[in-house]
Write an enzyme that holds these catalytic residues in place. Structure first.
Site, PDB file in Angstrom:
ATOM      1  N   SER A  64      32.657 -18.664 -15.685  1.00  0.00           N
ATOM      2  CA  SER A  64      31.588 -18.554 -16.677  1.00  0.00           C
ATOM      3  C   SER A  64      32.072 -17.727 -17.870  1.00  0.00           C
ATOM      4  O   SER A  64      33.060 -18.068 -18.505  1.00  0.00           O
ATOM      5  CB  SER A  64      30.338 -17.953 -16.023  1.00  0.00           C
ATOM      6  OG  SER A  64      29.234 -18.003 -16.878  1.00  0.00           O
ATOM      7  N   ASP A 124      29.936  -8.305 -38.912  1.00  0.00           N
ATOM      8  CA  ASP A 124      31.385  -8.121 -38.971  1.00  0.00           C
ATOM      9  C   ASP A 124      32.047  -8.147 -37.591  1.00  0.00           C
ATOM     10  O   ASP A 124      32.916  -7.331 -37.278  1.00  0.00           O
ATOM     11  CB  ASP A 124      31.730  -6.826 -39.709  1.00  0.00           C
ATOM     12  CG  ASP A 124      31.109  -5.587 -39.063  1.00  0.00           C
ATOM     13  OD1 ASP A 124      30.165  -5.739 -38.256  1.00  0.00           O
ATOM     14  OD2 ASP A 124      31.553  -4.465 -39.380  1.00  0.00           O
ATOM     15  N   HIS A 143      26.774 -24.626 -11.919  1.00  0.00           N
ATOM     16  CA  HIS A 143      27.534 -23.570 -12.582  1.00  0.00           C
ATOM     17  C   HIS A 143      28.161 -22.603 -11.580  1.00  0.00           C
ATOM     18  O   HIS A 143      29.199 -22.004 -11.858  1.00  0.00           O
ATOM     19  CB  HIS A 143      26.612 -22.825 -13.541  1.00  0.00           C
ATOM     20  CG  HIS A 143      27.303 -21.818 -14.400  1.00  0.00           C
ATOM     21  ND1 HIS A 143      28.146 -22.162 -15.437  1.00  0.00           N
ATOM     22  CD2 HIS A 143      27.270 -20.461 -14.386  1.00  0.00           C
ATOM     23  CE1 HIS A 143      28.593 -21.079 -16.021  1.00  0.00           C
ATOM     24  NE2 HIS A 143      28.083 -20.026 -15.408  1.00  0.00           N
TER      25      HIS A 143
END
Length: 498
Positions: free
Chosen positions: A197, A420, A473
Site C-alpha cells: 500500500s 512547497d 487490497h
C-alpha cells in the site's frame, strides 16, 4: 515536469556516514566469509546504531535495532535535530549467523507501524525461508519517535507542529532506509524492498531517488499516482466509481442492512447536536458513520465485520418505555475501527502523500461536494435510498468530531494549504529504471485505483505486473505466503515472461 535529480532533502546516506565527524573512519569491505558477529559487535558500538540481543517467538528469531537519524537530511548532520528509527530484524530459527540477502518491508499508511510477529506465519514465514527480514517502523510510528496524540501536544503552536511534520513523508522514509542499509547490509550492498500500500508509494520514491540501494522491489497494492502537482483530486474522482460498486456489493450480500443503516442515520440526525457522544468524547454523526467504509469496504472479510457491527447497533429495551439508543458496543467498535486515537499521523498527512509542489486544499472534501447527491447520508435516508459508505478519505470536519484529532485542527488546515512540498517521484529515473520490479495490482482495489496503478506502471521501465481480482487490497496479509511467493517467482525466473 518532475526534477530529473534528487531534491536537496534526498542525500546519499553513505556520503553522510563517511562525512560525519563521528564516523570519519573508512568503511572497509566485509568479507563474505567474515562472521556476522564481528559486524554486529562493530555496529552495536556506533553511537547512531544500537543492536539488541536475539529473542524468540515460535519458529522465528528476532532482534531490535535503534538508529539515531537526522530529522532534516537537508541540513549538516550536526545541525539537524535527531530522531530515533526502530527496526526489527527477523530470521528463521537457526539462521541468525547465516549470510542471507536482506528484505526491507515498508508498511502501509501513512502513519502506521510495522506488524509485530508472534509466530512464523503468512508472508513473514515465507520471506524468512530466504531472507533476513527488516521490519522498519517508519519515522513517527511505532517505536520510531512516535507522533501520538499525546506526544504531538508538546508543540506550542500549530505552525511548530507543521514545521516538524513536513519531514515525515516518503522522501525522508527513504532517507532513513538508506541510513539503515549502509549500517546493516554487508559492504553496504543493495537490498530487496517489499512495499505494501503506502509502503509501495515509498518504494517508488526509493526507485526514483536511491535506486543504487535496491536489489529488487516488490509492490503489493502500492503503485502510486506520480503526476505533477497534487494528484489527490484525480485519485478521489476515479475512486468514486469503485466506492459505489463496493457499497452495492455489500448491500447485495446483506440487504437487511439497507434499512438498519438508514434507521441509524435518521436517529443520529434527529439527536441533539446532530449526533451521539462517543466513548472518547467525540461525536458520531451521519457523515462520521459513513467513514466505516474506510475500514470495511476494501479488505477481506470487511463486509462481514461491518455487518456484525450493525447486528449489535441497538441496545435492547429492558425497561418498558425506555428510549431507543445506540449501544456502547457499536460506539466503541466504531472508534476502534478508525484508529485515529492511536495513529493520528494518518489523518494529518494523508492528503500530503499526493502532493508535489502544490497543496491538496482538502481535496476529498471538495471532490465529495461534486457528488453530494450520491453521498449525502441524511438525504439518502429520507429518500429511501441506500446510504453509501465512503472510501479512503480525510475530511476537515473530522478534526471537529473525532476527539483525538480536535487539538490538531489548526495544523491540519495549515498542512492542507501547504504548497512547497518537495518532489516524491522522478519520472525520468522511473522511465530508465534498471531495478527488477514486480507488482501485484488488485483489480477491485478500493484504496489504490486500478486505472491509476496501470498508468504509473507504464512509466516504470521493466516492471512486471500480476493483475488479479482474487485478492483485495489486503492480499499480502490475506494470502498467507502466496502473494509474496508469486511476486518473487516473477523476478527469479519461476514464472517466465509470456
Amino acid at each position: 515536469m518532475l526534477a530529473t535529480h534528487a531534491p536537496p532533502s534526498l542525500i546519499n546516506p553513505l556520503q553522510l556516514f563517511r562525512s560525519h565527524s563521528l564516523f570519519s573512519r573508512a568503511i572497509s569491505p566485509i568479507s563474505a566469509t567474515r562472521s556476522l558477529f564481528v559486524r554486529t559487535v562493530a555496529s552495536m558500538a556506533s553511537p547512531d546504531h544500537v543492536a539488541g540481543t536475539w529473542y524468540s517467538v515460535p519458529e522465528l528469531r528476532l532482534r531490535n535495532h535503534r538508529f539515531v537519524v537526522p530529522l532534516d537530511y537537508s541540513l549538516e548532520p550536526r545541525s539537524s535535530p535527531k530522531i530515533s528509527v526502530f527496526a526489527r530484524e527477523v530470521v528463521a530459527v537457526g539462521k541468525e549467523d547465516q549470510l542471507l540477502p536482506y528484505l526491507l518491508f515498508l508498511q502501509g499508511g501513512p502513519g502506521f507501524e510495522c506488524p509485530r510477529p508472534t509466530e512464523a506465519s503468512g508472508w513473514i514465514h515465507k520471506a524468512c525461508e530466504e531472507f533476513r527480514l527488516i521490519l522498519m517502523d517508519q519515522r513517527g510510528t511505532g517505536l520510531s519517535t512516535p507522533l501520538t496524540a499525546s506526544s504531538m501536544s508538546q508543540f506550542k503552536s500549530a505552525e511548530d507542529l507543521v514545521d516538524y511534520l513536513k519531514h515525515f513523508r516518503a522522501d525522508n522514509i527513504v532517507n532513513d532506509a538508506e541510513f539503515m542499509r549502509v549500517r546493516l547490509v554487508p559492504d553496504a550492498g543493495p537490498w530487496t524492498v517489499l512495499g505494501q500500500s503506502y509502503g509501495g508509494f515509498c518504494a517508488v520514491t526509493y526507485l526514483s531517488f536511491a535506486p543504487q540501494g535496491l536489489r529488487q522491489v516488490l509492490l503489493t497494492g502500492g503503485t502510486p499516482p506520480i503526476g505533477n502537482g497534487c494528484t489527490a483530486d484525480t485519485v478521489y474522482r476515479v475512486c468514486s466509481e469503485q466506492i459505489i460498486l463496493q457499497n452495492e456489493k455489500y448491500y447485495k450480500r446483506y440487504p437487511e442492512d439497507i434499512e438498519i443503516v438508514r434507521e441509524v442515520v435518521n436517529y443520529l440526525a434527529a439527536s441533539e447536536g446532530g449526533g451521539v457522544l462517543l466513548p472518547s468524547g467525540g461525536i458520531l454523526t451521519p457523515r462520521g458513520l459513513q467513514t466505516l467504509g474506510l475500514s470495511y469496504l476494501g479488505t477481506s472479510a470487511g463486509f462481514e465485520r461491518l455487518h456484525y457491527m450493525f447486528e449489535g447497533v441497538w441496545d435492547p429495551v429492558l425497561v418498558p418505555g425506555a428510549p431507543k439508543q445506540i449501544s456502547y458496543y457499536f460506539l466503541n467498535a466504531f472508534e476502534r475501527s478508525i484508529a485515529f486515537d492511536t495513529n493520528p499521523l494518518y489523518a494529518l498527512l494523508h492528503e500530503s502523500i499526493y502532493c508535489q509542489g502544490a497543496s491538496s486544499s482538502w481535496s476529498a472534501h471538495r471532490i465529495r461536494s461534486e457528488d453530494e447527491g450520491k453521498f449525502d447520508a441524511i438525504k439518502a435516508a429520507k429518500e429511501g435510498r441506500p446510504v453509501l459508505f465512503m472510501g479512503e478519505m480525510i475530511f476537515p470536519w473530522m478534526f471537529d468530531e473525532i476527539h483525538a484529532l480536535t487539538k490538531f485542527k489548526d495544523a491540519a488546515h495549515i498542512l492542507a494549504e501547504k504548497q512547497d512540498w518537495p518532489p516524491l517521484y522522478d519520472t525520468n529515473m522511473l522511465n530508465n529504471n534498471k531495478v527488477p520490479v514486480a507488482a501485484a495490482v488488485y483489480y477491485d482495489d478500493l484504496f489504490v485505483n486500478f486505472k491509476i496503478a496501470m498508468e504509473t506502471a507504464s512509466q516504470i521501465a521493466g516492471i512486471r505486473l500480476w493483475i488479479t481480482n482474487e485478492y483485495m487490497h489486503s492480499g499480502l496479509r490475506d494470502g498467507g505466503g502466496k502473494v509474496f511467493e508469486h511476486l518473487m517467482g516473477m523476478l527469479n525466473g519461476k514464472k517466465p515472461l509470456f
